[in-house]
Design an enzyme around this catalytic site. Structure first.
Site, PDB file in Angstrom:
ATOM      1  N   ASN A 150      14.151 -16.976 -16.066  1.00 32.51           N
ATOM      2  CA  ASN A 150      13.427 -17.210 -14.815  1.00 32.51           C
ATOM      3  C   ASN A 150      13.231 -15.852 -14.161  1.00 32.51           C
ATOM      4  O   ASN A 150      14.172 -15.279 -13.620  1.00 32.51           O
ATOM      5  CB  ASN A 150      14.272 -18.142 -13.926  1.00 32.51           C
ATOM      6  CG  ASN A 150      13.707 -18.277 -12.521  1.00 32.51           C
ATOM      7  OD1 ASN A 150      12.576 -17.885 -12.251  1.00 32.51           O
ATOM      8  ND2 ASN A 150      14.512 -18.839 -11.619  1.00 32.51           N
ATOM      9  N   LYS A 199      11.556 -15.126 -11.592  1.00 27.88           N
ATOM     10  CA  LYS A 199      11.398 -15.184 -10.126  1.00 27.88           C
ATOM     11  C   LYS A 199      10.200 -14.321  -9.708  1.00 27.88           C
ATOM     12  O   LYS A 199       9.221 -14.268 -10.437  1.00 27.88           O
ATOM     13  CB  LYS A 199      12.705 -14.777  -9.438  1.00 27.88           C
ATOM     14  CG  LYS A 199      13.894 -15.573  -9.999  1.00 27.88           C
ATOM     15  CD  LYS A 199      15.145 -15.440  -9.184  1.00 27.88           C
ATOM     16  CE  LYS A 199      16.252 -16.282  -9.838  1.00 27.88           C
ATOM     17  NZ  LYS A 199      17.479 -16.319  -9.052  1.00 27.88           N
ATOM     18  N   HIS A 228      14.411 -25.542  -7.881  1.00 29.69           N
ATOM     19  CA  HIS A 228      15.337 -24.401  -7.876  1.00 29.69           C
ATOM     20  C   HIS A 228      15.900 -24.254  -6.464  1.00 29.69           C
ATOM     21  O   HIS A 228      15.201 -24.489  -5.486  1.00 29.69           O
ATOM     22  CB  HIS A 228      14.594 -23.132  -8.301  1.00 29.69           C
ATOM     23  CG  HIS A 228      15.515 -21.974  -8.523  1.00 29.69           C
ATOM     24  ND1 HIS A 228      16.043 -21.249  -7.487  1.00 29.69           N
ATOM     25  CD2 HIS A 228      16.030 -21.453  -9.664  1.00 29.69           C
ATOM     26  CE1 HIS A 228      16.842 -20.317  -7.995  1.00 29.69           C
ATOM     27  NE2 HIS A 228      16.842 -20.419  -9.312  1.00 29.69           N
ATOM     28  N   GLU A 261      16.361 -21.801  -4.676  1.00 25.12           N
ATOM     29  CA  GLU A 261      15.590 -20.907  -3.796  1.00 25.12           C
ATOM     30  C   GLU A 261      14.381 -21.637  -3.218  1.00 25.12           C
ATOM     31  O   GLU A 261      13.972 -21.378  -2.097  1.00 25.12           O
ATOM     32  CB  GLU A 261      15.186 -19.640  -4.575  1.00 25.12           C
ATOM     33  CG  GLU A 261      16.404 -18.741  -4.804  1.00 25.12           C
ATOM     34  CD  GLU A 261      16.334 -17.830  -6.005  1.00 25.12           C
ATOM     35  OE1 GLU A 261      15.254 -17.664  -6.605  1.00 25.12           O
ATOM     36  OE2 GLU A 261      17.406 -17.283  -6.375  1.00 25.12           O
ATOM     37  N   GLU A 308      23.019 -25.235 -11.455  1.00 24.61           N
ATOM     38  CA  GLU A 308      23.142 -23.870 -10.954  1.00 24.61           C
ATOM     39  C   GLU A 308      23.882 -23.883  -9.622  1.00 24.61           C
ATOM     40  O   GLU A 308      23.271 -24.144  -8.582  1.00 24.61           O
ATOM     41  CB  GLU A 308      21.755 -23.251 -10.744  1.00 24.61           C
ATOM     42  CG  GLU A 308      20.914 -23.180 -11.999  1.00 24.61           C
ATOM     43  CD  GLU A 308      19.809 -22.135 -11.862  1.00 24.61           C
ATOM     44  OE1 GLU A 308      19.829 -21.203 -12.661  1.00 24.61           O
ATOM     45  OE2 GLU A 308      18.971 -22.245 -10.958  1.00 24.61           O
ATOM     46  N   GLY A 325      22.635 -14.938  -8.705  1.00 21.98           N
ATOM     47  CA  GLY A 325      22.341 -13.577  -8.280  1.00 21.98           C
ATOM     48  C   GLY A 325      23.526 -12.878  -7.622  1.00 21.98           C
ATOM     49  O   GLY A 325      23.369 -11.820  -7.020  1.00 21.98           O
ATOM     50  N   SER A 346      24.243 -16.198 -12.724  1.00 22.78           N
ATOM     51  CA  SER A 346      24.870 -14.959 -13.201  1.00 22.78           C
ATOM     52  C   SER A 346      25.279 -15.011 -14.672  1.00 22.78           C
ATOM     53  O   SER A 346      26.306 -14.449 -15.061  1.00 22.78           O
ATOM     54  CB  SER A 346      26.072 -14.581 -12.319  1.00 22.78           C
ATOM     55  OG  SER A 346      25.645 -14.336 -10.993  1.00 22.78           O
TER      56      SER A 346
HETATM   57  P1  PGA Z   1      20.777 -15.308 -11.904  1.00 22.07           P
HETATM   58  O1  PGA Z   1      19.710 -16.443 -11.495  1.00 22.07           O
HETATM   59  O2  PGA Z   1      20.950 -15.383 -13.391  1.00 22.07           O
HETATM   60  O3  PGA Z   1      20.140 -14.014 -11.468  1.00 22.07           O
HETATM   61  O4  PGA Z   1      22.038 -15.612 -11.181  1.00 22.07           O
HETATM   62  C1  PGA Z   1      19.734 -17.686 -12.112  1.00 22.07           C
HETATM   63  C2  PGA Z   1      18.661 -18.576 -11.525  1.00 22.07           C
HETATM   64  O5  PGA Z   1      18.454 -18.551 -10.309  1.00 22.07           O
HETATM   65  O6  PGA Z   1      17.986 -19.328 -12.256  1.00 22.07           O
END
Ligand code: PGA
Length: 242
Positions: free
Chosen positions: A10, A12, A95, A97, A165, A171, A205
């Site tokens: 992803n 983003k 997601h 976010e 997640e 992140g 992560s």
């Molecule tokens: P990350 O993001 O691997 O940077 O923690 C995962 C995600 O939001 O899908």
């Protein structure tokens, strides 16, 4: 039916046209063989070009979000039909976010998942608790409610993928422990109809250093990778761990 491992990147809101070299490098790596599915979800501006770059290498391309409608007066939005038309096979919906930044509720996520399926895409439906939820022991309540609200009734195992997640692991460099991941994935599988056939990814992560341990867990069928999917070397290393 065996659950084919899915390693999904992803990107983003990262990536300009010069990022497309990623696909040649990925295609030339050992990650493209080995009975696993590889998926990259670049920003919408790169979907068509990524499809073109990835087409002959068995690498799938997905969107990061779609609207609930197939067309209409929704400035700035992208429909599932448009992603499909551009050559995408998957789309991420719900997601954390999107849930946080755009106020997306379970009802909206469910409608997006339905729209995605209707357009011929496989939705990756994201769920996950916040740190406050986990610290107060409510993680199964929260995730259970998200599953019940976000997965359309009538969906079978082949219609969608789930990504677990934990919000606090995204992140942050902080990964859930193997025990916590195993427990939550088993819980999720027990909550969805015909759960044995549903692919459940872990995200938060994931990096080359922890991928092998996470991907070896029984109920983990792949990973949704953010930051570590931006560099082909780390994405390949994660994929090769599956
Ligand atoms: P990350 O993001 O691997 O940077 O923690 C995962 C995600 O939001 O899908």
């Amino acid at each position: 039916m065996p659950r084919t491992p899915l390693i999904a990147g992803n990107w983003k809101m990262h990536g300009l046209t010069d990022a497309l070299g990623f696909f040649d490098a990925l295609a030339g790596s050992g990650a493209v063989s080995g009975g696993r599915e590889l998926l990259v979800c670049p920003p919408a501006t790169l979907v068509a070009a990524a499809v073109h770059a990835a087409r002959n290498h068995g690498i799938r391309i997905g969107g990061q979000d779609c609207h609930t409608e197939s067309s209409g007066a929704h400035t700035g939005d992208i429909s599932a039909a448009m992603l499909r038309d551009a050559g995408a096979d998957y789309v991420i919906v719900g997601h954390s976010e999107r849930r946080a930044d755009h106020g997306e509720t379970d009802d909206i996520v469910r409608a997006k998942a339905e729209a995605a399926r209707g357009a011929g895409l496989t939705p990756i439906i994201c769920v996950g608790e916040t740190l406050a939820d986990r610290e107060s022991g409510r993680e199964e309540d929260v995730v259970g409610r998200q599953l019940a609200g976000s997965i359309p009734s009538g969906f079978g195992p082949a219609d969608y993928v789930i990504a677990y997640e934990p919000v606090w692991a995204i992140g942050t460099g902080r990964t859930a422990s193997a025990d916590d991941i195993a427990a939550m994935h088993a819980f999720i599988r027990s909550q969805v109809p015909d759960g044995e056939g549903v692919r459940i990814l872990y995200g938060g992560s994931v990096k080359p250093e922890n991928a092998r341990e996470i991907l070896a867990l029984d109920d983990v069928d792949g990973a949704l990778v953010g930051g570590a999917s931006l560099k082909v070397e780390s994405f390949v290393a994660i994929a090769e761990s599956a």
